[in-house]
Scaffold this active site. Structure first.
Site, PDB file in Angstrom:
ATOM      1  N   ASP A 165       0.905  -1.440   0.095  1.00  0.00           N
ATOM      2  CA  ASP A 165      -0.033   0.052   0.188  1.00  0.00           C
ATOM      3  C   ASP A 165       0.896   1.103  -0.157  1.00  0.00           C
ATOM      4  O   ASP A 165       0.396   2.210  -0.787  1.00  0.00           O
ATOM      5  CB  ASP A 165      -0.910   0.113   1.359  1.00  0.00           C
TER       6      ASP A 165
HETATM    7  N1  NAP Z   1       1.766   1.616  10.561  1.00  0.00           N
HETATM    8  C1  NAP Z   1       0.679   1.442  10.877  1.00  0.00           C
HETATM    9  O1  NAP Z   1       0.485   2.145  12.067  1.00  0.00           O
HETATM   10  C2  NAP Z   1      -0.713   0.897  10.403  1.00  0.00           C
HETATM   11  C3  NAP Z   1      -1.659   0.651  11.277  1.00  0.00           C
HETATM   12  C4  NAP Z   1      -2.535  -0.203  10.626  1.00  0.00           C
HETATM   13  C5  NAP Z   1      -2.472  -0.289   9.403  1.00  0.00           C
HETATM   14  N2  NAP Z   1      -1.955  -0.080   8.702  1.00  0.00           N
HETATM   15  C6  NAP Z   1      -1.902   0.046   7.201  1.00  0.00           C
HETATM   16  O2  NAP Z   1      -0.935  -1.133   6.961  1.00  0.00           O
HETATM   17  C7  NAP Z   1      -0.465  -0.977   5.425  1.00  0.00           C
HETATM   18  C8  NAP Z   1       1.128  -0.926   5.544  1.00  0.00           C
HETATM   19  O3  NAP Z   1       1.479  -1.016   3.936  1.00  0.00           O
HETATM   20  P1  NAP Z   1       2.796  -1.909   3.878  1.00  0.00           P
HETATM   21  O4  NAP Z   1       3.198  -1.724   2.457  1.00  0.00           O
HETATM   22  O5  NAP Z   1       3.964  -1.898   4.716  1.00  0.00           O
HETATM   23  O6  NAP Z   1       2.069  -3.440   3.960  1.00  0.00           O
HETATM   24  P2  NAP Z   1       0.874  -4.110   3.092  1.00  0.00           P
HETATM   25  O7  NAP Z   1       0.492  -3.073   2.164  1.00  0.00           O
HETATM   26  O8  NAP Z   1       0.102  -4.797   4.125  1.00  0.00           O
HETATM   27  O9  NAP Z   1       1.646  -4.940   2.047  1.00  0.00           O
HETATM   28  C9  NAP Z   1       2.415  -6.007   2.647  1.00  0.00           C
HETATM   29  C10 NAP Z   1       2.852  -7.007   1.506  1.00  0.00           C
HETATM   30  O10 NAP Z   1       3.835  -7.813   2.060  1.00  0.00           O
HETATM   31  C11 NAP Z   1       3.770  -9.005   1.425  1.00  0.00           C
HETATM   32  N3  NAP Z   1       4.229 -10.003   2.446  1.00  0.00           N
HETATM   33  C12 NAP Z   1       3.577 -10.572   3.521  1.00  0.00           C
HETATM   34  N4  NAP Z   1       4.463 -11.444   3.816  1.00  0.00           N
HETATM   35  C13 NAP Z   1       5.585 -11.758   3.096  1.00  0.00           C
HETATM   36  C14 NAP Z   1       6.789 -12.429   3.258  1.00  0.00           C
HETATM   37  N5  NAP Z   1       6.794 -13.338   4.212  1.00  0.00           N
HETATM   38  N6  NAP Z   1       7.520 -12.231   2.300  1.00  0.00           N
HETATM   39  C15 NAP Z   1       7.381 -11.157   1.281  1.00  0.00           C
HETATM   40  N7  NAP Z   1       6.433 -10.336   1.324  1.00  0.00           N
HETATM   41  C16 NAP Z   1       5.354 -10.539   2.287  1.00  0.00           C
HETATM   42  C17 NAP Z   1       2.179  -9.065   1.159  1.00  0.00           C
HETATM   43  O11 NAP Z   1       2.179  -9.789  -0.191  1.00  0.00           O
HETATM   44  P3  NAP Z   1       2.245 -11.274  -0.244  1.00  0.00           P
HETATM   45  O12 NAP Z   1       0.873 -11.819   0.545  1.00  0.00           O
HETATM   46  O13 NAP Z   1       2.230 -11.334  -1.762  1.00  0.00           O
HETATM   47  O14 NAP Z   1       3.448 -11.732  -0.160  1.00  0.00           O
HETATM   48  C18 NAP Z   1       1.758  -7.563   1.078  1.00  0.00           C
HETATM   49  O15 NAP Z   1       1.187  -7.424  -0.191  1.00  0.00           O
HETATM   50  C19 NAP Z   1      -1.001   0.447   4.907  1.00  0.00           C
HETATM   51  O16 NAP Z   1      -2.236   0.305   4.342  1.00  0.00           O
HETATM   52  C20 NAP Z   1      -1.562   1.214   6.394  1.00  0.00           C
HETATM   53  O17 NAP Z   1      -2.435   2.038   6.351  1.00  0.00           O
HETATM   54  C21 NAP Z   1      -0.520   0.652   9.199  1.00  0.00           C
END
Ligand code: NAP
Ligand code: NAP
Ligand code: NAD
Ligand code: NAD
Lengths: 102, 366, 461, 366, 461, 102
Positions: free
Chosen positions: C388
């Protein structure tokens, strides 16, 4: 039987072929994928070694046999194209492996 | 032989010199254990824990009456000494060099006294070394107290509401306490710097991932692993080298001690004046005069936005662990001094010799 | 002085072997190419001048002229071509080599009538040479778009196999019959040319490199066969070397593309894209998946790399591995930093906690606002388990749940490598256009495993 | 437009809703800032810091008199409301769902009121989300407070004086606070376990290296990332799964909240009775009724050797950072609501619509 | 049916090459040995039965008898020998091969008088074969202690070079003169035998493996030369293969022992021990230093490994690396744990803090008292940057400053690997007898670097 | 000149030698040090290929030439010792690379 005869006559050649195949395999396996294309290109340049045959054809041709000479000329041009073009293209491809200076 | 375990009389000290587990070991070796009522409460050991381990929980009077060996962590106070009986063996920290009066008083009671703080720092005595075991916890707790007092957090955090920069921690004196403080602060994500007069500590500091602030220490010496008093010239060079870090620090922990001396003043009032608003100083050397000019033992001084906490209370407040370790040190010490529950009085032995301050009322060291 | 020529050929052979060997390592590849080309030059010059025939000057002039003309044209073509068009040029050159072998075969045919083994050899040279030629030209046409990428006759597999079978039977009969018919010879030639075309046209553009490598291997064999004609060692050994190396290379390329070898051998190429990605490819564009060694070389030869960690890095517990990679690259002179998005992960500061655990220096962590302008000067962005936080929908798509969220502008960088396990979406549950960006390559797999393999690969360079 | 920054009236809350750095940004955008005297002292911002940044430090009365926008962290109290003037815009946390009286009172003053706690949890609002920014710090601080209260240390240590076993930490509720608590406790070397009703948190817990205690949650639902109230059956299953860990825990941190509801009781008195002597419970849900039956807001209850600390004071005590983050959230919120210092009142926008509780004295939400 | 024999020889040759290749990897080595031996068997049987000579039965019987006798003896010797005595047996066998070549040369000599090139070949076989024989026997004698380890004539280098020079001149003259003198032939033989002895005696026992490898390479060359005599391909190719492989192996062994190649070539062997350690070796015994790959194989094929971390691990900041190694070994089925000495490092709990940083599971940390009884069931103890805490002086030497301190009893384990940078002492400033323990091998180098290399090495297995 | 002649006559042999040397080198380099000894031992067994020559000597010997036969017999015994002993010892050395079962 003819084949066996042939084998016998060309025993050395067969050893050479076998050994060369071994070397070819040994030398190529385990190369990184990014080198696939340059390597293919390099091998292609090497296959231009047929130029040697083309030159021999011209050397051996009857100086009055224009057809043979013309064909030979063509073969040499094509062969050298393969060689020169091949090596130069390979070299250019390999530019990207030069360490960039910062 | 009956061992009497006294309750600590200093209120802020929650430790006890023997825990239930160790009384069990002692009993299995043939000792009897008399534990003063509620001695373990501050360390979360109940009286029932002791009785279940085989000890008797007794009143203070009955303890002094019946015990052959009387043990405690802090120096015996007047009330204790008054109850000593001739021939008893008493063990605690006595700090005999700086407490001649106390020694005289104890000697006058005709007892033999061992001092735990006099255990030499030799390899085979490491398991009796209360200085190490307690300083270690002090280093940990100083960081926790600091973190609790600060209005900032330790780690770097990049968040949607902006970035929190990591806290900067500065540590003076990298003995046992200093090292553990470094390790703890690093774990929590702070930027840690440290300085010490002994140059060999540089590698140790770096082995914990922190930065060492080198001060040119030509002319300074150390003695058997301990620092000697520093020259004035050194103090000046030290200030120059450290001030940059000091004035940026959010938390300062000072641990610099010189055995048997007043601890060196490393942070003057003038330096405090230039520190950050909201900075905290934890002075673990406060009981020996303090490394910060302004620190007062067991008090929190607020000076121009800087909080200065003078304490040794650090290990005393992680009392469960502190008591466990102290008890193990004490066990090893008693084991060393005795054979089949009888004292051997082997004065050839360095440990016995160094720690036996009073033998049958006669003062051996001062 | 033929013995001198033999020695020269021996030396040339050795340079071929050694050169090919050096070509197998990024560090030495250029040198290997140079060495092999020197050997080739030697062999050519030696062939021209060291022989005991009496040759009229005009033949010499012809030869020299042919070499001069061919060299200049070849050199110009090679120097002028764009980087991206190189593979097709290689294919064309390879075709020329095949043509050359064919011509030699045609010329020699007349001289050897009656000698069955010589005739067989000549025939083989003609067949292999000409099918290589026509096949290579088709491949070239496909790659540069002059030809429709995929033409499939019905039952093309069957037809192809019948054609080649027919050719072989025809050639065998030819040899047995000891015929000297030029007409039949040209029939054979045309048959082989047609087979070359038939062989390549059903194959999709993406598989062309494999085909070229295979054809290249065949040219080598053609050269070797021609060599047998002249009992010329450098041609034999050089040709066989290329033949075997080319074949192994073909297999290696198949493997790197996740294609089975039988796929290749039985002509079932062409089933176009690798089986990765969901159905929406056609709309969004293609997904390019890449390999560990490609990424390793890319990073190792970059100047500036930015790592974008996300929640997946935490899930994989790959913090130690990424730190090791970072240090390794730094030791190779690559500048590496981490771009930390404020909401990467699942709690504020998640990435900080994670990277601090593996002792990543705080100086290497860059905040989003600071790092965004830097991407355009970045050679490679390595997005590990983030999704994201690099999704351009935040800018483009007002209907997406993340619209309005600031993101890391990784698309500005020269190349983007995205490591995740699948095409699954992240927290927000939406697709990510970045993955379809032409500059993006996907490295599928668990982050920890991939990074550890990357480390190994980089170490071996 | 003049923004008035009030000093927090709750004594234990050391935060301030705008820090000097952010006032500077606001001023550069064309706002004027009036800061109540000593508003920043608890966060270690001096009055002079504000004036240097371009704000005016004013008395409380003058602030209410002159400001167009009045901002604060905690809900306005009676004394504040009495001083509101018609047409002013006031911003703070209002908890309008549970505080209808307060809303009525404010509305009666004819002002417009935005509530910070009503900011929706959507991606583009993450940088205004005070719940996240403050809970995060709460999670950190809860661990520090716990470490400070305990008589044990967190990490495993094998020393010459015996081995200190690592402390066991149990965390209930793995929202933002719970996650940060896990991370912090893990950093310090504790053995950390956690549980939550939302199964998706399992992976998150494991991504921080801790152990998740799974409770079969068939039948339970969550709503937009928040938990709904759990069934009694779930509560029973949860106890069964967690009790083993609970009775071994040295520190328990509870963070389980259900938005707009009383927080669920996760630890009953009967469970506390079986906990370790010396264990500590930090109940971050205390202000919503508490996750532990025995906890009392802002009090430390001692029950059969277990210390139960009911608090939300955690973020308030790391006030510098908490104020910094809050200020950034506030800045982003004000930026969102205004254009060239004027309010846009764009009720189409979800954030504006959700947070605008009272418009010109008219109550929009309840 | 000689063609069948040729094919058999070709197959045998291929098995030799392929077998040797497989011998180069721990996983496939056994298979390689088997394949090569099968090829050899085929070649032998083929030689005996596939020829077009008419051979009397008694000659057949003789051959079969010779083979039976030799096989049984060879098999018995090989099976009976103790593990530790294998290298000397190899040397002896190698000598036999050389002797065999010599005898063939002697027998063939008579047949080829007058043919210069044949004579030269025979001569070469005799010289190389016999010097290999005598040299190998001397090496065998040295290794099993029948011979004093090091005998050096004054100026032995000069003498040796003169002798070999003399031999060559003599042989050349012999060939040129086309003499058929048996006497001269035996003189040559004796000269070569003497040279073999002279070559090996000045070399120290520790260098014997290198010498054996070199002699082995020579036997290969002798076999190839004999092969030329009979135009026998399997002998030629097999012999050259052993010759070149043996030479490379010799260089590799030198490198592993930290000896320069010129040391070997110019006969300056024998400067006995590697240049590691201080002057006190003679009293304390020898220091055995080992290599990364040895340690890697040792660990990979162990069942139980215990790691003993010390202050050096912290100094090197190798905590992440050691954790990776531990996990890698565990994934290979090796049980790994850490033995934590209570005062390892420089502060109480130093190792705990260190290992926790890299997320080593608490379950893997064993306390001293618990782990001490376990050492005797441990295959390998890996001591990383620890010193005092494993110093037996704490038990043995009442005068040492650490006397009375409990230590980790690593000497009970089957093998001990100690990784540190030098022979420098630790905190207590005293020497450590453990390093001189026959079960101990030292792995010198920075802990982080060494462990990372170990990881790579193990991964490649 | 003689040498050149020799080279010319044995051109194939020279190619074979060259190629074999290449293979020998390619196959051995980069082997782990612990395999040095087994590899040495394996190569030693292979050098016993001289046995083939020894057998040929006996086959070609005049059946009445007892000296030649005796010498040949000796050569065969020594050669086969080298081969059999060599392979068996190597095999034993390689036992240690078997993965132990727990
Ligand atoms: N930081 C905060 O405080 C917080 C709190 C709540 C929500 N959020 C939200 O969380 C999101 C964070 O974004 P992000 O880019 O860090 O994470 P993300 O958008 O959730 O993407 C994480 C990606 O990592 C991949 N993944 C998972 N396990 C893996 C592994 N073992 N090896 C390789 N890839 C792996 C997944 O794809 P695959 O499954 O294809 O591997 C997934 O698409 C945002 O949408 C944010 O708004 C953040
Ligand atoms: N734990 C405590 O509380 C405490 C406190 C004070 C003192 N001590 C004392 O410290 C000692 C601890 O014993 P120990 O065995 O842990 O340490 P040690 O005896 O000091 O030995 C450490 C060894 O590590 C090696 N080393 C240093 N840097 C290295 C690197 N980068 N890579 C590889 N090796 C490296 C050093 O040898 P090279 O230089 O050859 O590499 C050195 O011999 C005991 O004597 C103990 O009494 C302990
Ligand atoms: N071998 C053993 O048995 C053993 C056991 C425990 C500790 N030790 C060692 O003993 C040493 C002392 O440890 P400690 O904790 O008792 O020390 P300490 O409490 O006596 O002093 C703390 C630190 O303050 C430093 N210091 C003193 N004056 C200073 C000044 N003016 N400026 C800066 N720093 C100053 C000292 O050098 C020391 O490092 C350490 O090196 C420790 O590793 C050895
Ligand atoms: N995308 C965004 O913009 C964004 C921003 C911040 C937070 N979030 C997410 O919002 C969610 C809620 O976070 P929060 O900190 O506000 O939560 P919260 O404070 O409302 O609740 C804390 C935790 O307690 C749990 N809980 C409730 N009842 C329970 C019970 N009976 N037993 C066990 N656990 C129980 C909840 O599931 C929650 O995880 C989290 O998943 C967080 O990641 C999203």
């Amino acid at each position: 039987m003819q084949i066996l005869e042939f084998l016998k006559d060309n025993l050395n050649l067969i050893y050479i072929l076998t050994l060369t195949v071994f070397i070819g395999v040994e030398v190529i396996k385990n190369i990184p994928a990014v080198l696939h294309t340059p390597l293919m290109s390099g091998a292609n340049a090497l296959s231009g070694v047929v130029i040697v045959g083309a030159i021999i054809t011209m050397l051996e041709a009857d100086p009055t046999d224009y057809i043979a000479l013309t064909l030979g000329f063509l073969a040499v041009v094509l062969g050298i194209l393969n060689v020169v073009g091949g090596f130069v293209v390979t070299d250019r491809m390999l530019q990207m492996f030069k360490k960039k200076k910062s | 032989m009956k061992i009497g375990v006294l309750k600590e009389s200093i209120l802020s000290d929650h430790r006890v010199c023997i825990n239930p587990a160790i009384t069990k070991v002692l009993i299995s070796k043939g000792f009897e254990c008399l534990v003063e009522e509620d001695a373990g409460v501050g360390s979360n050991f109940k009286n029932s824990d002791y009785t279940e381990a085989g000890s008797s929980v007794v009143s203070r009077e009955s303890l002094f009456e019946n015990a052959d060996i009387i043990i405690k962590i802090n120096p015996f106070d007047k009330a204790d000494i008054a109850l000593f009986k001739k021939g008893q063996v008493v063990i605690s920290q006595l700090f005999h060099k700086s407490n001649p009066e106390l020694i005289n008083e104890i000697a006058s009671r005709g007892v033999s006294a061992f001092s735990m703080d006099a255990i030499p720092r030799i390899s085979r005595a490491q398991d009796m070394d209360i200085l190490s075991s307690q300083s270690n916890l002090a280093g940990y707790k100083a960081v926790i107290v600091g973190a609790n007092e600060m209005t900032k957090i330790f780690p770097l955090m990049m968040t949607a509401a902006g970035t929190i920069t990591p806290s900067r921690i500065l540590i003076y004196g990298v003995g046992v306490a200093g090292l553990q403080a470094i390790a703890t602060a690093r774990r929590l994500g702070a930027i840690v710097e440290a300085t010490d007069i002994r140059m060999e500590t540089k590698e140790q500091v770096e082995s914990l991932g922190a930065k060492f602030i080198s001060v040119d220490n030509t002319g300074e010496q150390s003695e058997g692993g301990y620092a000697k008093e520093a020259s004035e010239d050194y103090a000046r060079r030290q200030k120059e080298a450290v001030n940059v870090s000091l004035f940026k620090a959010d938390l300062v922990i000072t641990t610099a001690l010189i055995p048997g001396r007043k601890s060196p003043v490393l942070i003057t009032e003038e330096q405090v004046n230039q520190m950050k608003n909201g900075a905290v100083i934890i002075d673990l050397a406060a009981s020996h005069g303090g490394n910060c000019e302004l620190s007062k033992m067991n008090e929190t001084v607020l000076h121009r936005g800087v909080k200065i906490i003078g304490t040794t209370m650090a290990p005393e407040s992680v009392s469960t662990n502190a008591s466990d370790l102290y008890a193990k040190n004490m066990l090893n010490f008693i084991n060393h001094l005795t054979k089949e529950t009888q004292f051997t009085w082997d004065l050839e032995d360095q440990i016995t010799n160094d720690t036996l301050i009073i033998k049958n009322g006669e003062i051996r060291k001062s | 002085m033929m013995i001198t020529l033999d020695i020269i050929y021996l030396i040339a052979t050795i340079t071929f072997i050694y050169g090919l060997k050096l070509l197998g390592h990024p560090e030495t590849a250029k040198k290997g190419n140079l060495i092999a080309s020197l050997g080739m030059g030697l062999a050519i010059i030696g062939t021209i001048f060291l022989h005991n025939l009496i040759i009229p000057t005009f033949v010499y002039s012809l030869i020299i002229a042919a070499i001069a003309v061919g060299s200049v044209i070849g050199w110009l073509m090679a120097v002028k071509v764009q980087m991206t068009k190189m593979p097709e040029l290689v294919s064309l050159f390879n075709g020329f080599g095949g043509a050359s072998a064919t011509i030699i075969g045609l010329v020699e045919f007349g001289k050897n009538i009656g000698n069955a083994s010589q005739t067989a050899t000549t025939m083989a040279a003609i067949i292999i040479g000409s099918l290589t030629f026509s096949g290579s030209v088709v491949a070239w046409g496909k790659l540069n778009g002059r030809m429709k990428s995929l033409i499939r006759l019905p039952k093309y597999n069957l037809i192809n196999n019948l054609v080649i079978l027919g050719l072989i039977i025809f050639a065998t009969y030819f040899v047995m019959s000891a015929s000297n018919s030029q007409m039949l010879l040209y029939l054979l030639l045309i048959g082989a040319l047609i087979y070359g075309v038939l062989f390549v046209i059903p194959i999709g553009g993406a598989d062309m490199p494999v085909v070229i490598s295979l054809l290249n291997s065949l040219t080598g064999i053609a050269a070797a066969i021609t060599g047998v004609l002249y009992s010329n060692m450098v041609m034999i050994v050089g040709g066989i070397l290329v033949g075997s190396a080319g074949l192994i290379l073909t297999f290696a390329m198949c493997k790197a593309m996740n294609r089975s070898i039988s796929n290749v051998v039985f002509g079932a190429f062409g089933s176009s894209n690798a089986a990765v990605g969901d159905g929406s490819q056609s709309e969004k564009g293609d997904i390019r998946s890449t390999t560990i060694s490609d990424v390793a070389i890319l990073m190792n030869y970059s100047q500036r790399v930015i790592i974008v960690p996300g929640y997946g890095l935490a899930v994989a517990q790959a913090q130690h591995a990424i730190h090791e990679l970072e240090q390794l690259l730094e030791s190779r002179g690559v500048q590496v930093k981490y771009a930390i998005h404020p909401v990467a992960g699942r709690m504020p500061g998640h990435m900080n906690v994670l990277l601090a655990e593996s002792n990543v220096s705080y100086d290497k962590l860059a905040e989003m606002d600071d790092v965004n302008p830097e991407f355009k000067n970045t050679d490679v962005v390595f997005v590990v388990g983030a999704n994201d936080v690099v999704n351009p929908a935040a800018h483009n798509d007002a209907s997406s749940p993340i619209f309005g969220m600031p993101i890391l502008e990784v698309a500005d960088a020269k190349q983007i490598i995205v490591n995740k396990r699948s095409m699954n979406p992240g927290y927000a549950g939406i697709e990510n256009e970045l993955f379809y960006n032409p500059k993006t390559s996907m490295l599928f797999g668990d982050a920890k495993k991939c990074i550890q393999e990357l480390i190994n690969e980089v170490k071996n360079m």
